[in-house]
Scaffold this motif. Structure first.
Motif, PDB file in Angstrom:
ATOM      1  N   TYR A 172      84.183  68.534-100.426  1.00  0.00           N
ATOM      2  CA  TYR A 172      83.023  67.489-100.085  1.00  0.00           C
ATOM      3  C   TYR A 172      81.697  67.790 -99.336  1.00  0.00           C
ATOM      4  O   TYR A 172      81.727  68.728 -98.799  1.00  0.00           O
ATOM      5  N   PRO A 173      80.727  67.477 -99.927  1.00  0.00           N
ATOM      6  CA  PRO A 173      80.529  65.994-100.653  1.00  0.00           C
ATOM      7  C   PRO A 173      81.115  66.361-102.116  1.00  0.00           C
ATOM      8  O   PRO A 173      81.242  67.553-102.460  1.00  0.00           O
ATOM      9  N   PRO A 174      81.688  65.171-102.981  1.00  0.00           N
ATOM     10  CA  PRO A 174      82.044  65.565-104.321  1.00  0.00           C
ATOM     11  C   PRO A 174      80.678  66.153-105.018  1.00  0.00           C
ATOM     12  O   PRO A 174      79.554  66.146-104.912  1.00  0.00           O
ATOM     13  N   HIS A 175      81.099  66.956-105.985  1.00  0.00           N
ATOM     14  CA  HIS A 175      80.126  67.899-106.917  1.00  0.00           C
ATOM     15  C   HIS A 175      80.748  67.921-108.057  1.00  0.00           C
ATOM     16  O   HIS A 175      81.917  67.740-108.557  1.00  0.00           O
ATOM     17  N   LYS A 176      80.001  68.470-108.999  1.00  0.00           N
ATOM     18  CA  LYS A 176      80.283  68.600-110.693  1.00  0.00           C
ATOM     19  C   LYS A 176      79.725  69.803-111.186  1.00  0.00           C
ATOM     20  O   LYS A 176      78.891  70.321-110.688  1.00  0.00           O
ATOM     21  N   HIS A 177      80.179  70.383-112.218  1.00  0.00           N
ATOM     22  CA  HIS A 177      79.821  71.482-113.043  1.00  0.00           C
ATOM     23  C   HIS A 177      80.170  71.224-114.274  1.00  0.00           C
ATOM     24  O   HIS A 177      81.174  72.162-114.813  1.00  0.00           O
ATOM     25  N   ASP A 178      79.737  70.245-114.963  1.00  0.00           N
ATOM     26  CA  ASP A 178      80.284  69.734-116.401  1.00  0.00           C
ATOM     27  C   ASP A 178      79.344  69.994-117.290  1.00  0.00           C
ATOM     28  O   ASP A 178      79.268  69.297-118.511  1.00  0.00           O
ATOM     29  N   ARG A 181      72.709  73.148-117.092  1.00  0.00           N
ATOM     30  CA  ARG A 181      71.283  73.058-116.586  1.00  0.00           C
ATOM     31  C   ARG A 181      70.746  74.214-115.830  1.00  0.00           C
ATOM     32  O   ARG A 181      71.003  74.572-114.818  1.00  0.00           O
ATOM     33  N   GLU A 182      69.776  74.823-116.681  1.00  0.00           N
ATOM     34  CA  GLU A 182      69.135  76.281-116.417  1.00  0.00           C
ATOM     35  C   GLU A 182      69.015  76.230-114.851  1.00  0.00           C
ATOM     36  O   GLU A 182      68.134  75.365-114.153  1.00  0.00           O
ATOM     37  N   GLY A 183      69.495  77.129-114.135  1.00  0.00           N
ATOM     38  CA  GLY A 183      69.263  77.323-112.690  1.00  0.00           C
ATOM     39  C   GLY A 183      69.880  76.122-111.634  1.00  0.00           C
ATOM     40  O   GLY A 183      69.598  76.534-110.544  1.00  0.00           O
ATOM     41  N   ALA A 184      70.393  75.284-112.208  1.00  0.00           N
ATOM     42  CA  ALA A 184      70.974  74.115-111.369  1.00  0.00           C
ATOM     43  C   ALA A 184      72.372  73.771-111.775  1.00  0.00           C
ATOM     44  O   ALA A 184      73.010  73.430-110.628  1.00  0.00           O
ATOM     45  N   GLU A 185      72.978  73.986-112.671  1.00  0.00           N
ATOM     46  CA  GLU A 185      74.118  73.686-112.693  1.00  0.00           C
ATOM     47  C   GLU A 185      74.894  74.448-113.889  1.00  0.00           C
ATOM     48  O   GLU A 185      74.305  74.626-114.904  1.00  0.00           O
ATOM     49  N   TRP A 264      78.570  80.191-110.324  1.00  0.00           N
ATOM     50  CA  TRP A 264      79.098  78.772-110.048  1.00  0.00           C
ATOM     51  C   TRP A 264      77.711  77.958-109.136  1.00  0.00           C
ATOM     52  O   TRP A 264      77.575  78.167-108.292  1.00  0.00           O
ATOM     53  N   LEU A 265      77.292  76.954-110.291  1.00  0.00           N
ATOM     54  CA  LEU A 265      76.133  76.247-109.743  1.00  0.00           C
ATOM     55  C   LEU A 265      76.660  74.899-110.007  1.00  0.00           C
ATOM     56  O   LEU A 265      77.138  74.399-111.013  1.00  0.00           O
ATOM     57  N   ILE A 266      76.572  74.153-108.744  1.00  0.00           N
ATOM     58  CA  ILE A 266      77.091  72.653-108.598  1.00  0.00           C
ATOM     59  C   ILE A 266      76.205  71.681-108.415  1.00  0.00           C
ATOM     60  O   ILE A 266      74.724  72.040-107.903  1.00  0.00           O
ATOM     61  N   CYS A 267      76.257  70.522-108.788  1.00  0.00           N
ATOM     62  CA  CYS A 267      75.580  69.361-108.267  1.00  0.00           C
ATOM     63  C   CYS A 267      76.233  68.283-107.595  1.00  0.00           C
ATOM     64  O   CYS A 267      77.318  68.023-107.792  1.00  0.00           O
ATOM     65  N   ASP A 268      75.686  68.042-106.301  1.00  0.00           N
ATOM     66  CA  ASP A 268      76.357  67.142-105.363  1.00  0.00           C
ATOM     67  C   ASP A 268      76.248  65.687-105.966  1.00  0.00           C
ATOM     68  O   ASP A 268      75.361  65.318-106.404  1.00  0.00           O
TER      69      ASP A 268
END
Length: 313
Positions: A172-178, A181-185, A264-268
């Motif tokens: 938490y917060p919920p996140h994704k890595h699906d 995205r270069e340098g971001a996810e 491991w790059l994630i997006c909240d």
């Protein structure tokens, strides 16, 4: 089309196969990279497997063992349970034969990822595992980064342990890595494997949420998880992982994907990312850490070093 809870929540025993209490392979999961097997051995038991096109890490969940591969023999001290200590572990490359044996018996996770490079057999010491306290307040949790990217070298495999005190929320917060995205996810398939600490004779439970991200297959999961369960996350916002009050929750995360870089790059989730901004003003849950890697190592040395065959740590 939405992927439902029944497809992605594997209750204990549902994905058992042969010698494995849990056997998740890319073919059975419907994806391309991540694997997880849980092997239960009786005292004096042993098991041999071909690693095939995947690299593997042998991680004791309870008990100790000996791992043999490529002419190398590694003794893993292990631990009493996932709630008592950080464990040492062994890395075995693709295209090899792995033999695992245990004098006292135990339960062992085999975390795997399809890969290209063939790295050497290696030992990972418990005292070298970074123990991170993440979040604060009721979002506090402990992360044992034993095979995190940048911590332990592998070709594709990323694996960590998370411990959540009863009543707290992890992931938490919920996140994704699906998606890449270069340098971001990063694009990573993920497995959550759970153990729940009992209270006396009462079995504990936890809860796992996954919601569609609009990218990928639209995975949608709301699961009551118990010890031995697993949840597959091919895509989507994942979190929270909720520990019921009175029952600490453990989960093992296994991740791998197609990216050239192991990261491991994630997006909240944009609706919930603000919670990170509150952590600086709230203390970490005083129940954490549940244990520390260095203390575990010193404790093992005080008892004479190797504990394989003793079943405790």
């Amino acid at each position: 089309m939405t992927n439902t809870t029944d497809r992605f929540h594997l209750r204990a025993g549902r994905a058992a196969s042969g010698p494995y209490a849990l056997d998740i392979r890319p073919e059975s999961a419907g994806w391309d990279h991540s694997s997880l097997r849980v092997l239960e051995l009786p005292p004096g038991g042993s098991h041999t497997m071909a690693t095939g096109g995947s690299e593997w890490i042998v991680l004791p969940l309870s008990g100790g063992c000996t791992v043999e591969a490529e002419g190398t023999r590694l003794r893993l001290h292990g631990r009493e349970s996932v709630f008592t200590a950080v464990s040492d572990f062994a890395y075995v490359p693709r295209d090899a034969e792995l033999r695992l044996s245990s004098a006292a018996g135990g339960r062992f996770a085999l975390t795997g990822a399809r890969c290209t490079r063939r790295l050497p057999v290696r030992y990972g010491a418990a005292e070298d595992v970074p123990v991170e306290l993440r979040g604060s307040g009721q979002c506090s949790r402990q992360v044992n980064n034993f095979a995190a990217a940048g911590v332990f070298e592998a070709d594709k495999l990323i694996a960590v342990e998370v411990l959540t005190p009863g009543g707290n929320w992890s992931s938490y917060p919920p996140h994704k890595h699906d998606e890449h995205r270069e340098g971001a996810e990063s694009e990573l398939e993920e497995i959550y494997y759970y153990e729940i600490a009992p209270h006396g004779t009462t079995e504990g439970v936890g809860y796992q949420r996954v919601t569609p991200s609009g990218h990928g297959g639209g995975t949608d999961v709301l699961a009551e998880v118990r010890g031995g369960d697993a949840v597959l996350i091919p895509d989507g916002w994942h979190g929270p992982s909720m520990a019921a009050p009175g029952h600490d929750m453990y989960y093992l995360n296994v991740m791998a994907g197609p990216g050239v870089d192991r990261a491991w790059l994630i997006c909240d989730h944009p609706d919930h990312a603000w919670i990170r901004g509150t952590w600086a003003d709230t203390p970490v849950d005083p129940r954490l850490p549940l244990y520390e890697a260095k203390e575990s190592a010193k404790s093992a040395q005080a008892r004479g070093g190797s504990q394989e065959g003793q079943g405790e740590r």
